[in-house]
Design an enzyme around this catalytic site. Structure first.
Site, PDB file in Angstrom:
ATOM      1  N   ASP A 101      10.019 -12.048   1.652  1.00 34.08           N
ATOM      2  CA  ASP A 101       9.318 -10.951   0.984  1.00 34.08           C
ATOM      3  C   ASP A 101       8.197 -10.369   1.843  1.00 34.08           C
ATOM      4  O   ASP A 101       7.684 -11.039   2.745  1.00 34.08           O
ATOM      5  CB  ASP A 101       8.665 -11.462  -0.307  1.00 34.08           C
ATOM      6  CG  ASP A 101       9.687 -11.784  -1.395  1.00 34.08           C
ATOM      7  OD1 ASP A 101      10.884 -11.820  -1.096  1.00 34.08           O
ATOM      8  OD2 ASP A 101       9.254 -12.000  -2.542  1.00 34.08           O
TER       9      ASP A 101
ATOM     10  N   HIS B  62       8.250 -15.729   3.013  1.00 30.73           N
ATOM     11  CA  HIS B  62       7.610 -14.457   3.375  1.00 30.73           C
ATOM     12  C   HIS B  62       7.669 -14.287   4.888  1.00 30.73           C
ATOM     13  O   HIS B  62       7.173 -15.162   5.617  1.00 30.73           O
ATOM     14  CB  HIS B  62       6.158 -14.449   2.889  1.00 30.73           C
ATOM     15  CG  HIS B  62       6.049 -14.597   1.398  1.00 30.73           C
ATOM     16  ND1 HIS B  62       6.154 -15.809   0.760  1.00 30.73           N
ATOM     17  CD2 HIS B  62       5.879 -13.668   0.423  1.00 30.73           C
ATOM     18  CE1 HIS B  62       6.044 -15.620  -0.549  1.00 30.73           C
ATOM     19  NE2 HIS B  62       5.884 -14.336  -0.784  1.00 30.73           N
TER      20      HIS B  62
HETATM   21 ZN    ZN Z   1       5.530 -10.223  -2.464  1.00 31.39          ZN
END
Ligand code: ZN
Length: 213
Positions: A23, A167
């Site tokens: 992400d 991430h």
């Molecule tokens: Zn996020």
């Protein structure tokens, strides 16, 4: 937008599958993850921010070329449960449009920032034909910023059919992937995209429905 444009997964049903997801990017560390992935012929899903798409065109193109999936994570990461319906729509539509401009198609899924969902978000997702994608494993890579911890957590808990939340804006996460991707592959895991995983598991992906958690 219509559903039905997902690729038929090339999955060996005898071997386990896992969807690694990243992400908040793309970022400078996305390239390191793609480099590792390329060596092991794996695929992952990137949940990108719309405001990062234009500046990272070449990374997105490379990822798509490798069979990875680019999915909307909102334009600039607001808590969607705290903004108006028209602002939610704008966050999603603008991001999907930016992605589609580069990839010649849009994924009919999205991941809400922080995983925060309410009835309004679900309703809008349903209207736009989008499925909501969360995760089943969260190594909290943004918190520890420690490659060993991220690696150990995922290796300890991973099982067939998992969606792993990471991430690609942390160097430590990219470092963890340079060990995790080879080791999961070695253990027989097939690294697939979220849509491949869900289509393989459920036969379809339903708009407005939340997957996992
Ligand atoms: Zn996020």
């Amino acid at each position: 937008m219509e559903l039905g444009d997902y690729k038929t997964p090339k999955i060996n049903p005898k071997k386990p599958i896992v969807a690694l997801t990243f992400d908040d990017g793309p970022s400078e560390y996305t390239t390191k993850i793609l480099n590792t992935l390329q060596q092991y012929e794996g695929r992952v899903s990137f949940f990108v921010l719309g405001n990062r798409v234009e500046a990272n065109k070449s990374k997105i193109n490379r990822a798509v070329h490798m069979g990875c999936e680019i999915i909307c994570h909102s334009w600039d990461h607001p808590d969607l449960t705290k903004i108006s319906g028209s602002k939610i729509k704008k966050q999603l539509i603008n991001t999907i449009t930016a992605i589609a401009k580069i990839t010649n198609g849009a994924s009919l899924m999205f991941r809400p920032p922080y995983g925060y969902i309410n009835k309004k978000v679900e309703k809008i997702a349903n209207k736009l034909g989008l499925a909501l994608i969360l995760w089943s494993i969260d190594p909290r890579d943004w918190e520890s910023r420690n490659a060993d911890e991220v690696y150990n957590y995922i290796m300890k808990y991973v099982k067939d059919g998992d969606i792993v939340l990471c991430h690609d804006v942390h160097e430590t996460t990219a470092e963890a992937m340079s060990r995790l991707i080879p080791d999961l592959t070695e253990q027989g895991y097939q690294l697939v995209t979220v849509s491949e995983l869900l289509v393989h598991k459920y036969g379809e992906i339903i708009p407005g429905l939340t997957y996992y958690k």
